[in-house]
Scaffold this motif. Structure first.
Motif, PDB file in Angstrom:
ATOM      1  N   LEU A  16      -8.582  -9.297   5.444  1.00 25.89           N
ATOM      2  CA  LEU A  16      -7.918  -8.489   4.425  1.00 25.89           C
ATOM      3  C   LEU A  16      -8.849  -7.384   3.920  1.00 25.89           C
ATOM      4  N   LEU A  17     -10.116  -7.687   3.753  1.00 29.40           N
ATOM      5  CA  LEU A  17     -11.081  -6.656   3.342  1.00 29.40           C
ATOM      6  C   LEU A  17     -11.176  -5.552   4.391  1.00 29.40           C
ATOM      7  N   ARG A  19      -8.909  -4.806   6.674  1.00 22.98           N
ATOM      8  CA  ARG A  19      -7.612  -4.127   6.723  1.00 22.98           C
ATOM      9  C   ARG A  19      -7.508  -3.097   5.607  1.00 22.98           C
ATOM     10  N   ARG A  20      -7.947  -3.444   4.415  1.00 22.04           N
ATOM     11  CA  ARG A  20      -7.919  -2.513   3.283  1.00 22.04           C
ATOM     12  C   ARG A  20      -8.879  -1.345   3.518  1.00 22.04           C
ATOM     13  N   ARG A  21     -10.050  -1.620   4.081  1.00 19.18           N
ATOM     14  CA  ARG A  21     -11.039  -0.569   4.349  1.00 19.18           C
ATOM     15  C   ARG A  21     -10.496   0.451   5.350  1.00 19.18           C
ATOM     16  N   GLY A  24      -6.336   1.368   3.923  1.00 18.65           N
ATOM     17  CA  GLY A  24      -6.190   1.742   2.519  1.00 18.65           C
ATOM     18  C   GLY A  24      -5.376   0.721   1.743  1.00 18.65           C
ATOM     19  N   ASP A  25      -5.662   0.626   0.473  1.00 20.83           N
ATOM     20  CA  ASP A  25      -4.996  -0.354  -0.388  1.00 20.83           C
ATOM     21  C   ASP A  25      -3.486  -0.152  -0.457  1.00 20.83           C
ATOM     22  N   ALA A  26      -3.036   1.092  -0.559  1.00 19.29           N
ATOM     23  CA  ALA A  26      -1.598   1.351  -0.720  1.00 19.29           C
ATOM     24  C   ALA A  26      -0.814   0.812   0.473  1.00 19.29           C
ATOM     25  N   TRP A  27      -1.303   1.071   1.685  1.00 16.59           N
ATOM     26  CA  TRP A  27      -0.585   0.614   2.881  1.00 16.59           C
ATOM     27  C   TRP A  27      -0.584  -0.917   2.946  1.00 16.59           C
ATOM     28  N   VAL A  28      -1.732  -1.525   2.696  1.00 15.90           N
ATOM     29  CA  VAL A  28      -1.826  -2.984   2.774  1.00 15.90           C
ATOM     30  C   VAL A  28      -0.974  -3.630   1.684  1.00 15.90           C
ATOM     31  N   ASP A  29      -1.026  -3.093   0.481  1.00 19.42           N
ATOM     32  CA  ASP A  29      -0.200  -3.640  -0.594  1.00 19.42           C
ATOM     33  C   ASP A  29       1.280  -3.572  -0.233  1.00 19.42           C
ATOM     34  N   THR A  47      -3.803 -10.382  10.190  1.00 21.80           N
ATOM     35  CA  THR A  47      -4.915 -10.200   9.258  1.00 21.80           C
ATOM     36  C   THR A  47      -6.137 -10.990   9.724  1.00 21.80           C
TER      37      THR A  47
END
Length: 145
Positions: A16-17, A19-21, A24-29, A47
Motif C-alpha cells: 500500500l505504501l 502503491r501510494r508512492r 498517488g493518494d487520490a487514485w489509491v483512495d 497490493t
C-alpha cells in the motif's frame, strides 16, 4: 501458503505504501473506496503482489519501472492502465517523475515494436492528459503563402 491461510503480516501494508508512492493518494483512495465483496480480494492480491513483491524490489528503481509499465501497457493494448500510469508518471515524486518528452519517447518506440495504430492511440491519450495538466504548449500553425 494454502488458499485459506493469511498472507505474511506487513506485505499488504508495504504494498500500500508503494502503491501510494507510485499512483498517488487520490487514485489509491478512490480504488480502495470502490472495494466490494466481489473485488476486495483482488485489490488485496494486487497490493501484496504487484505493489509489494514487484514494485518493492530494489534492483530497477521506480523510474525504470515506470518506463517498463508504460511500454507493457501499450504492448497489451491496456489503454486505461496506460493513461493511469501516464498521470502517475507526470505527478510522481521528482526522483521517479517522467517528463512529457520521456513519455513521448516511450510512445515513439512503441510505434516500432507495437505498431503505429498503438502509438497513434497512445499519443491521443497522452496528449489529452498533457492538455488537462497544462503541460502541452499549443503548436502554432504556420501561415502558408
Amino acid at each position: 501458503m494454502t488458499a485459506s491461510s493469511s498472507p505474511p503480516p506487513g506485505d499488504y501494508e508495504a504494498g500500500l505504501l508503494n502503491r501510494r508512492r507510485i499512483l498517488g493518494d487520490a487514485w489509491v483512495d478512490k480504488s480502495l473506496a470502490n472495494r466490494n465483496a466481489f473485488n476486495s480480494e483482488f485489490q488485496e492480491l494486487i497490493t501484496r503482489h504487484a505493489w509489494n513483491d514487484i514494485w518493492g524490489r530494489p534492483a530497477l528503481g521506480d523510474k525504470t519501472r515506470r518506463f517498463m509499465v508504460l511500454s507493457m501497457m501499450l504492448g497489451i493494448h491496456a489503454y486505461e492502465e496506460f493513461a493511469m500510469h501516464v498521470r502517475a508518471a507526470l505527478d510522481g515524486p521528482p526522483e521517479s517523475r517522467l517528463s512529457p518528452e520521456e513519455i513521448k519517447e516511450v510512445i515513439m518506440m512503441a510505434a516500432i515494436y507495437c505498431g503505429v495504430p498503438v502509438a497513434n492511440h497512445a499519443f491521443g491519450i497522452a496528449t489529452a492528459i498533457l492538455r488537462e495538466k497544462g503541460l502541452l504548449a499549443e503548436h502554432k500553425k504556420e501561415d502558408k503563402p
